[in-house]
Design an enzyme around this catalytic site. Structure first.
Site, PDB file in Angstrom:
ATOM      1  N   SER A  32       0.791  -1.226   0.000  1.00 17.78           N
ATOM      2  CA  SER A  32       0.000   0.000   0.000  1.00 17.78           C
ATOM      3  C   SER A  32       0.825   1.278   0.000  1.00 17.78           C
ATOM      4  O   SER A  32       0.338   2.318  -0.420  1.00 17.78           O
ATOM      5  CB  SER A  32      -0.965   0.000   1.184  1.00 17.78           C
ATOM      6  OG  SER A  32      -0.264  -0.181   2.383  1.00 17.78           O
ATOM      7  N   LYS A  40     -12.594   0.045   1.395  1.00 16.10           N
ATOM      8  CA  LYS A  40     -11.854   0.753   0.342  1.00 16.10           C
ATOM      9  C   LYS A  40     -12.724   0.799  -0.926  1.00 16.10           C
ATOM     10  O   LYS A  40     -13.718   1.504  -0.939  1.00 16.10           O
ATOM     11  CB  LYS A  40     -10.488   0.089   0.149  1.00 16.10           C
ATOM     12  CG  LYS A  40      -9.608   0.338   1.395  1.00 16.10           C
ATOM     13  CD  LYS A  40      -8.189  -0.159   1.282  1.00 16.10           C
ATOM     14  CE  LYS A  40      -7.365   0.332   2.464  1.00 16.10           C
ATOM     15  NZ  LYS A  40      -6.819  -0.738   3.308  1.00 16.10           N
ATOM     16  N   HIS A  69      -6.114  -3.580  -1.339  1.00 16.47           N
ATOM     17  CA  HIS A  69      -5.950  -2.531  -2.358  1.00 16.47           C
ATOM     18  C   HIS A  69      -6.135  -3.067  -3.775  1.00 16.47           C
ATOM     19  O   HIS A  69      -5.697  -2.440  -4.737  1.00 16.47           O
ATOM     20  CB  HIS A  69      -4.580  -1.864  -2.234  1.00 16.47           C
ATOM     21  CG  HIS A  69      -4.480  -0.920  -1.081  1.00 16.47           C
ATOM     22  ND1 HIS A  69      -5.001   0.355  -1.097  1.00 16.47           N
ATOM     23  CD2 HIS A  69      -3.961  -1.082   0.153  1.00 16.47           C
ATOM     24  CE1 HIS A  69      -4.771   0.947   0.057  1.00 16.47           C
ATOM     25  NE2 HIS A  69      -4.145   0.090   0.842  1.00 16.47           N
TER      26      HIS A  69
HETATM   27  C1  LIG Z   1      -6.565  -1.029   4.709  1.00 13.27           C
HETATM   28  C2  LIG Z   1      -5.842  -2.307   4.894  1.00 13.27           C
HETATM   29  C3  LIG Z   1      -6.153  -3.179   5.927  1.00 13.27           C
HETATM   30  C4  LIG Z   1      -7.145  -2.831   6.989  1.00 13.27           C
HETATM   31  O1  LIG Z   1      -8.433  -2.843   6.478  1.00 13.27           O
HETATM   32  P1  LIG Z   1      -9.643  -2.319   7.400  1.00 13.27           P
HETATM   33  O2  LIG Z   1     -10.827  -3.031   6.881  1.00 13.27           O
HETATM   34  O3  LIG Z   1      -9.661  -0.847   7.235  1.00 13.27           O
HETATM   35  O4  LIG Z   1      -9.286  -2.718   8.796  1.00 13.27           O
HETATM   36  C5  LIG Z   1      -5.506  -4.392   5.973  1.00 13.27           C
HETATM   37  N1  LIG Z   1      -4.572  -4.729   5.057  1.00 13.27           N
HETATM   38  C6  LIG Z   1      -4.225  -3.901   4.058  1.00 13.27           C
HETATM   39  C7  LIG Z   1      -3.187  -4.317   3.069  1.00 13.27           C
HETATM   40  C8  LIG Z   1      -4.839  -2.663   3.957  1.00 13.27           C
HETATM   41  O5  LIG Z   1      -4.477  -1.825   2.986  1.00 13.27           O
END
Ligand SMILES: *Cc1c(COP(=O)(O)O)cnc(C)c1O
Length: 398
Positions: A185, A244, A213
């Site tokens: 990310s 997301k 992502h």
């Molecule tokens: C955003 C993200 C998370 C956490 O996700 P949430 O549902 O916001 O807790 C976990 N792993 C990765 C790679 C992320 O980018």
């Protein structure tokens, strides 16, 4: 207590002195391509949301949530296994599994919890986890909670991964699990899944991929990196988020073989000891998956925006990390410069966020821009103009 608070104050002071203190800017409009923030009425271009498909303020999702709110009320007031399972939960779990091409899935309050709860029930001290060094914090924490032996390989270094797999096999590991983000990310780099799958076959390892992502964004129907790379069946377990591309609210999941999902339902601690998702979020999640699966037009727009944005920034002379993912990091070096650039861009109506240690290595501070399908050409042209002016101001570009 006094000594305790004095120590905490000193730590806060250290963070500030190092220019690493993170301030939050409250938004007073729906999340979208342009937002109202810091007293500016709806004209700030937002380039730092994970709102890849632009669904965060989508009317169909809002309606789906409203209808579920009317029909099922506000909250479940229970964990899933006591009396917190609503019809919609199982429906969403099946829809996620179908979308990703797995047997079944299990919902969590967030992907942070999914990753936190994944490893401990599936692996014991006879087992090994081989983890990419740039994996998300929640994977790192999840691995810490598990008794399996831990091995770490340098980011996407396949020789190092192979060496760690050999080491784990030589140490007599029962099960070896490889853990990786599908997309890293901070950089927007994709994990080398075809090579990872080949190594997993050679060393009889199981693979888990965190596709937060990528789901909704990459691969046919936006199913994710396993489909994008043509190794759908080689990836055993997927974790992901509803926070997301899939609407941006909240919620996480693990998808995989039926037995894995069934055991997690019995044993995963964040599932057993934390509240069920509210029905409105679950209903909108179902709609978001339907829209993402059919969303080739949204993905076309997203990827066209990414190409335009990368080309525009490169032409201005900014130092970007190469790639094709809508995460486009503008490399700046020092935290102070990243902070200052973000602030000056905000003054020009472009909202971005500086990323610096400890989120990225020291000396690799950056502004991580992210594209989404809601941004128009006019938004991007205006943002490029702001980057040009501020970049020149600060001597980042000539
Ligand atoms: C955003 C993200 C998370 C956490 O996700 P949430 O549902 O916001 O807790 C976990 N792993 C990765 C790679 C992320 O980018």
């Amino acid at each position: 207590m006094t000594a305790f608070l004095a120590r905490i104050d000193a730590e806060l002071e250290e963070i500030r002195a190092a220019d690493l203190y993170k301030e939050e800017r409250p938004i007073s409009s729906p999340q979208g391509a342009r937002v109202s923030i810091g007293g500016r009425g709806g004209d700030v271009i937002n380039l730092c949301a994970n709102n890849y498909l632009g669904l965060a303020d989508n009317p169909e999702l809002i309606t789906a949530a409203q209808e579920a709110l009317e029909r099922f009320g506000y909250g479940m007031a229970s964990v899933r296994f006591i009396c917190g399972t609503n019809d919609l939960h199982r429906e969403l779990e099946r829809a996620i599994a179908r979308y990703l091409g797995k047997d079944d899935s299990i919902l969590f309050a967030a992907c942070f919890d999914a990753n936190g709860g994944l490893f401990e029930p599936l692996l014991g001290e006879e087992d090994a986890i081989v983890s990419d060094s740039l994996n998300h914090a929640s994977i790192i924490d999840g691995i810490r909670l598990c008794k399996a032996r831990r091995y770490r390989y340098a980011n996407s270094d396949m020789d190092d991964l192979e060496a760690r797999l050999k080491e784990a096999r030589a140490a007599g590991a029962r099960t070896i699990m490889i853990a990786t983000d599908g997309v890293f990310s901070m950089d927007g780099y994709l994990a080398k899944l075809p090579e990872i799958v080949a190594l997993a076959e050679r060393y009889e390892a199981v693979i888990m991929v965190d596709d937060c992502h990528a789901t909704g964004i990459l691969g046919e129907r936006g199913a994710g990196t396993h489909v994008h790379h043509g190794v759908a069946d080689g990836v055993d377990i997927l974790t992901g988020t509803l926070g997301k591309a899939l609407g941006g609210a909240i919620g996480g999941y693990i998808a995989g073989p039926q037995a894995v999902v069934d055991l997690l339902r019995q044993r995963a601690r964040p599932y057993l000891f934390s509240n069920a998702l509210p029905p409105m979020v679950t209903a909108a999640g179902l709609k978001a998956i339907e829209m993402a699966a059919k969303g080739d037009d949204l993905r076309e727009r997203l990827h066209a925006n990414t190409r335009k944005w990368r080309q525009g920034l490169s032409a201005l002379g900014f130092d970007l990390l190469e790639g094709e993912h809508p995460i486009v990091p503008v490399m700046l070096g020092e935290a102070k410069l990243a902070q200052e650039m973000a602030k000056k861009l905000f003054d020009r109506g472009v909202y971005v966020s500086g990323f610096f240690y400890p989120v990225v290595p020291k000396g690799k501070a950056r502004i991580r821009t992210q594209m989404n399908a809601a941004l128009t050409d006019a938004d991007l042209d205006a943002a490029l103009d702001a980057f040009e002016r501020v970049g020149r101001d600060l001597g980042v570009v000539a």
